[in-house]
Scaffold this motif. Structure first.
Motif, mmCIF file in Angstrom:
data_model
loop_
_atom_site.group_PDB
_atom_site.id
_atom_site.type_symbol
_atom_site.label_atom_id
_atom_site.label_comp_id
_atom_site.label_asym_id
_atom_site.label_seq_id
_atom_site.Cartn_x
_atom_site.Cartn_y
_atom_site.Cartn_z
ATOM 1 N N LEU A 1 30.275 31.015 46.581
ATOM 2 C CA LEU A 1 30.266 32.321 45.902
ATOM 3 C C LEU A 1 30.802 33.422 46.815
ATOM 4 O O LEU A 1 31.425 34.374 46.353
ATOM 5 N N ALA A 2 30.595 33.255 48.130
ATOM 6 C CA ALA A 2 31.082 34.262 49.093
ATOM 7 C C ALA A 2 32.610 34.268 49.175
ATOM 8 O O ALA A 2 33.208 35.278 49.544
ATOM 9 N N ILE A 3 33.261 33.142 48.808
ATOM 10 C CA ILE A 3 34.736 33.114 48.881
ATOM 11 C C ILE A 3 35.376 33.151 47.490
ATOM 12 O O ILE A 3 36.590 33.037 47.363
ATOM 13 N N SER A 4 34.549 33.310 46.422
ATOM 14 C CA SER A 4 35.132 33.276 45.065
ATOM 15 C C SER A 4 34.409 34.254 44.145
ATOM 16 O O SER A 4 34.255 35.410 44.476
ATOM 17 N N SER A 5 33.949 33.752 42.993
ATOM 18 C CA SER A 5 33.211 34.586 42.028
ATOM 19 C C SER A 5 32.417 33.661 41.117
ATOM 20 O O SER A 5 32.709 32.466 41.038
ATOM 21 N N PRO A 6 31.434 34.201 40.375
ATOM 22 C CA PRO A 6 30.675 33.348 39.445
ATOM 23 C C PRO A 6 31.574 32.663 38.408
ATOM 24 O O PRO A 6 31.348 31.507 38.058
ATOM 25 N N GLU A 7 32.610 33.371 37.948
ATOM 26 C CA GLU A 7 33.534 32.784 36.959
ATOM 27 C C GLU A 7 34.248 31.568 37.575
ATOM 28 O O GLU A 7 34.393 30.516 36.946
ATOM 29 N N ALA B 1 40.942 29.558 45.045
ATOM 30 C CA ALA B 1 39.956 30.465 45.666
ATOM 31 C C ALA B 1 40.459 31.037 46.987
ATOM 32 O O ALA B 1 40.258 32.220 47.270
ATOM 33 N N ILE B 2 41.148 30.229 47.797
ATOM 34 C CA ILE B 2 41.542 30.718 49.127
ATOM 35 C C ILE B 2 42.720 31.703 49.088
ATOM 36 O O ILE B 2 43.066 32.281 50.112
ATOM 37 N N THR B 3 43.306 31.912 47.902
ATOM 38 C CA THR B 3 44.321 32.986 47.794
ATOM 39 C C THR B 3 43.651 34.350 47.852
ATOM 40 O O THR B 3 44.314 35.371 48.047
ATOM 41 N N GLY B 4 42.329 34.371 47.619
ATOM 42 C CA GLY B 4 41.608 35.647 47.589
ATOM 43 C C GLY B 4 41.612 36.285 46.212
ATOM 44 O O GLY B 4 41.015 37.328 45.997
ATOM 45 N N THR B 5 42.294 35.650 45.243
ATOM 46 C CA THR B 5 42.334 36.160 43.869
ATOM 47 C C THR B 5 41.836 35.075 42.924
ATOM 48 O O THR B 5 42.401 33.970 42.901
ATOM 49 N N VAL B 6 40.766 35.374 42.176
ATOM 50 C CA VAL B 6 40.341 34.439 41.123
ATOM 51 C C VAL B 6 41.189 34.765 39.898
ATOM 52 O O VAL B 6 41.112 35.857 39.340
ATOM 53 N N LEU B 7 42.046 33.837 39.524
ATOM 54 C CA LEU B 7 42.957 34.083 38.396
ATOM 55 C C LEU B 7 42.190 34.100 37.082
ATOM 56 O O LEU B 7 41.300 33.263 36.878
ATOM 57 N N PRO B 8 42.518 35.022 36.172
ATOM 58 C CA PRO B 8 41.820 35.050 34.878
ATOM 59 C C PRO B 8 42.150 33.812 34.052
ATOM 60 O O PRO B 8 43.177 33.146 34.284
ATOM 61 N N GLY B 9 41.270 33.519 33.089
ATOM 62 C CA GLY B 9 41.407 32.324 32.251
ATOM 63 C C GLY B 9 42.796 32.119 31.666
ATOM 64 O O GLY B 9 43.356 31.016 31.728
ATOM 65 N N HIS B 10 43.392 33.187 31.116
ATOM 66 C CA HIS B 10 44.675 33.008 30.423
ATOM 67 C C HIS B 10 45.798 32.640 31.401
ATOM 68 O O HIS B 10 46.798 32.052 30.994
#
Length: 322
Positions: free
Chosen positions: A128-134, A187-196
């Motif tokens: 969770l520290a390197i990503s998001s709940p989604e 995750a390691i890009t630092g951006t959690v891509l949205p679903g679409h």
């Protein structure tokens, strides 16, 4: 076998790289083997020290920061342990592990004192520290698919029955457990891509092709060890279904592998415009390329897992009472 395992037979149009933190990570893994995974049989612990999991994480994720690499490698050592211990189990046994593991990772509910799960609370926090709940939800879906693949494998692996090719590929690409690594490449890009974006057909196909390519790479190096003990290996499947020699099966397997690589390259070169996510998508796809090339480098240079006596699963079967 000899000349079949030649570095020139599996190759990629992209190059590998190594993570500057890999050596430090290797030392940390050795300390985990001696503490958190002290419950494993001595023989297995010895093999894990020579598996090179820190190097594996470093080769597959050369761009990961130390914080990211530690979260990744905590997942690795746990996944290796589950896989090596339970690959010959019944679906019912796998179901129990799946339920306990996903309660922990998905919801933070820790319902077992078994030391196998002791590392999961920390793993959840670190992920969770390197990503998001989604993102964690997607990661857990991938782990669910892995467990599904593991349950399906037992139908063929235990009685040593060769499935048809379509069934084999569907099961193998789930049970290989590469999809969580594909999630980590995002995750390691630092951006959690949205679903679409992440579920765009092109990116879904690249994720699936990564699972296939790493499956075939793994099968290529382990077929000589698995012959006579397993059926779920592309080389052995081709030998069986085509009624060919083993060396002819290797040639066929390389054709399938190379076609998948060519398709991966084609899609990677023709991605649509993802607007503000273009940079992150490009980095994600590059991370997948580095993963594919890095896995080959690790297998050839930095692990004893595919050498005779280097794989721990038989030691783990012997020590199991379930």
């Amino acid at each position: 076998m000899g000349d079949m395992l030649n570095a020139n037979t599996l190759h990629y149009p992209f190059t590998h790289s190594t993570n500057p933190h890999a050596e430090q990570m290797e030392k940390i893994i050795h300390s985990w083997v001696a503490t958190h995974f002290d419950f494993l049989p001595e023989k297995v612990k010895k093999k894990y020290v020579h598996t090179g999991m820190g190097h594996c994480g470093g080769c597959i994720f050369p761009k990961a920061s130390m914080q990211q690499l530690q979260a990744i490698c905590r997942f690795f050592i746990w996944a290796f342990t589950v896989d090596d211990t339970y690959e010959f189990s019944t679906p019912g046994q796998v179901e129990i592990i799946e339920d306990i593991s996903l309660q922990a990772l998905r919801h933070g509910r820790f319902v077992s004192n078994d030391p196998l799960y002791a590392t999961l609370p920390v793993m959840r926090r670190e992920l969770l520290a390197i990503s998001s709940p989604e993102w964690l939800d997607r990661f857990c879906e991938s782990i669910e698919l892995y467990f599904q693949g593991l349950k399906e494998e037992t139908r063929y692996r235990v009685p040593m029955i060769f499935p048809d090719m379509e069934t084999f590929i569907a099961v193998r690409t789930k049970a290989v457990n590469v999809l969580p690594m594909v999630n980590l490449a995002e995750a390691i890009t630092g951006t959690v891509l949205p679903g679409h974006v992440i579920r765009h057909p092109y990116l879904e196909r690249l994720a699936y092709l990564t699972c296939r390519i790493l499956s075939w790479s793994n099968d290529y190096f382990s077929a000589h060890l698995e012959k006579g003990h397993d059926v779920l290996n592309l080389v052995l499947m081709l030998e069986h279904h085509n009624q060919s020699s083993l060396s002819e099966a290797y040639v066929e397997m390389l054709k399938i592998h190379d076609r998948d690589v060519a398709e991966f390259v084609r899609i990677g070169a023709s991605l649509p415009d993802f607007r503000e996510y273009n940079r992150a998508v490009k980095e994600y796809v590059n991370n997948l390329e580095l993963m594919i090339a890095g896995y080959l480098h690790w297998t050839l240079q930095l692990t004893e897992r595919y050498k005779k006596g280097g794989h721990p699963s038989l030691d783990l079967q012997a020590g199991k009472t379930v």
